[in-house]
Design an enzyme around this catalytic site. Sequence first.
Site, PDB file in Angstrom:
ATOM      1  N   HIS A 146      59.924  16.728  10.390  1.00  0.00           N
ATOM      2  CA  HIS A 146      59.801  15.839  11.549  1.00  0.00           C
ATOM      3  C   HIS A 146      58.338  15.499  11.828  1.00  0.00           C
ATOM      4  O   HIS A 146      57.414  16.219  11.422  1.00  0.00           O
ATOM      5  CB  HIS A 146      60.423  16.494  12.785  1.00  0.00           C
ATOM      6  CG  HIS A 146      59.749  17.782  13.170  1.00  0.00           C
ATOM      7  ND1 HIS A 146      58.557  17.828  13.876  1.00  0.00           N
ATOM      8  CD2 HIS A 146      60.088  19.068  12.935  1.00  0.00           C
ATOM      9  CE1 HIS A 146      58.193  19.074  14.063  1.00  0.00           C
ATOM     10  NE2 HIS A 146      59.102  19.855  13.496  1.00  0.00           N
ATOM     11  N   GLU A 186      65.485  24.427  13.338  1.00  0.00           N
ATOM     12  CA  GLU A 186      64.261  25.231  13.323  1.00  0.00           C
ATOM     13  C   GLU A 186      64.597  26.718  13.439  1.00  0.00           C
ATOM     14  O   GLU A 186      65.668  27.089  13.943  1.00  0.00           O
ATOM     15  CB  GLU A 186      63.362  24.801  14.494  1.00  0.00           C
ATOM     16  CG  GLU A 186      62.084  25.606  14.688  1.00  0.00           C
ATOM     17  CD  GLU A 186      61.104  25.470  13.541  1.00  0.00           C
ATOM     18  OE1 GLU A 186      61.375  26.072  12.487  1.00  0.00           O
ATOM     19  OE2 GLU A 186      60.073  24.785  13.720  1.00  0.00           O
TER      20      GLU A 186
END
Length: 219
Positions: A12, A92
Site C-alpha cells: 500500500h 497487516e
Amino acid sequence: MSRPRRIVLLRHGESEGNVDDTVYEREPDHALSLTAKGRKQAERAGGPLRELFGDERISAYVSPYRRAHQTFHALKLDPARVRVREEPRLREQDWGNWQEREDVRRQKAYRDAYGHFFYRFAQGESGADVYDRVGAFLESLWRSFEDPGHPPNVLLVTHGLTMRLFCMRWLHWTVAEFECLSNPGNAETRMLLLGSDGRYHLDRPFERWCTPESYGFTD
C-alpha cells in the site's frame, strides 16, 4: 492447471500510521487512510501496472485494510478486466487493538532483539502467525489455478511484512533468510514470474539489512 504468468505483490501507499505513530492511539490500524503522498504513490504505481497487464485479465486480492483498498482504487485498473476480492488473510500483522505508542516502540525493540519471525506482540501476532495464514491463503490460491480459465495475472495489494512472508512461503526461504530482509517501500512491487523451467522467480530481491545467520543444521 492454468498457472498465471505473473503474480504481482504491491505494498500500500504511505499511510497515516507511516508518518505519525501516535495515530494508533486514536484510530484502529485497519481504518487508517493513505496520506496525500500515499495516494500519489499509488497513482504512480498504477501506470506501469496498467502497461504491464495490457489487455489481459487480472485476478486481484486486496487486504481488508482501508489503505489497501484505497491503493487498489488509485491504480485505476480497467474494471472490465479485473476480478477483485477482499482477502482477510493478506492483512497487516496484528499488533494488538488500541496501541499505546511507547508500549509499541518498546515491543518493537524487543522484536528486533528477539527476531521478527518469532516475536509475538502482546495481544497480537508474530511473524510466524502471519506466515501460517499466508500459507493457508496460498493453498486457496493454488486451488484457483485448477480453473482452466484462470487469468494470466494475479495482483495482491497488501502490506510489507506480508509480502516478505508470502515470498518466504512460496520460495521456501529459511527463517534466517527472512530475518535479513527489509520491507519494500510504500507502493513498491515485487513480482513472481513464471519461467521456462516451470518455476516462479522473483523479479528483484528485497533489500538486505544484515547477513543471514543460519543455525547450520541443514546447511
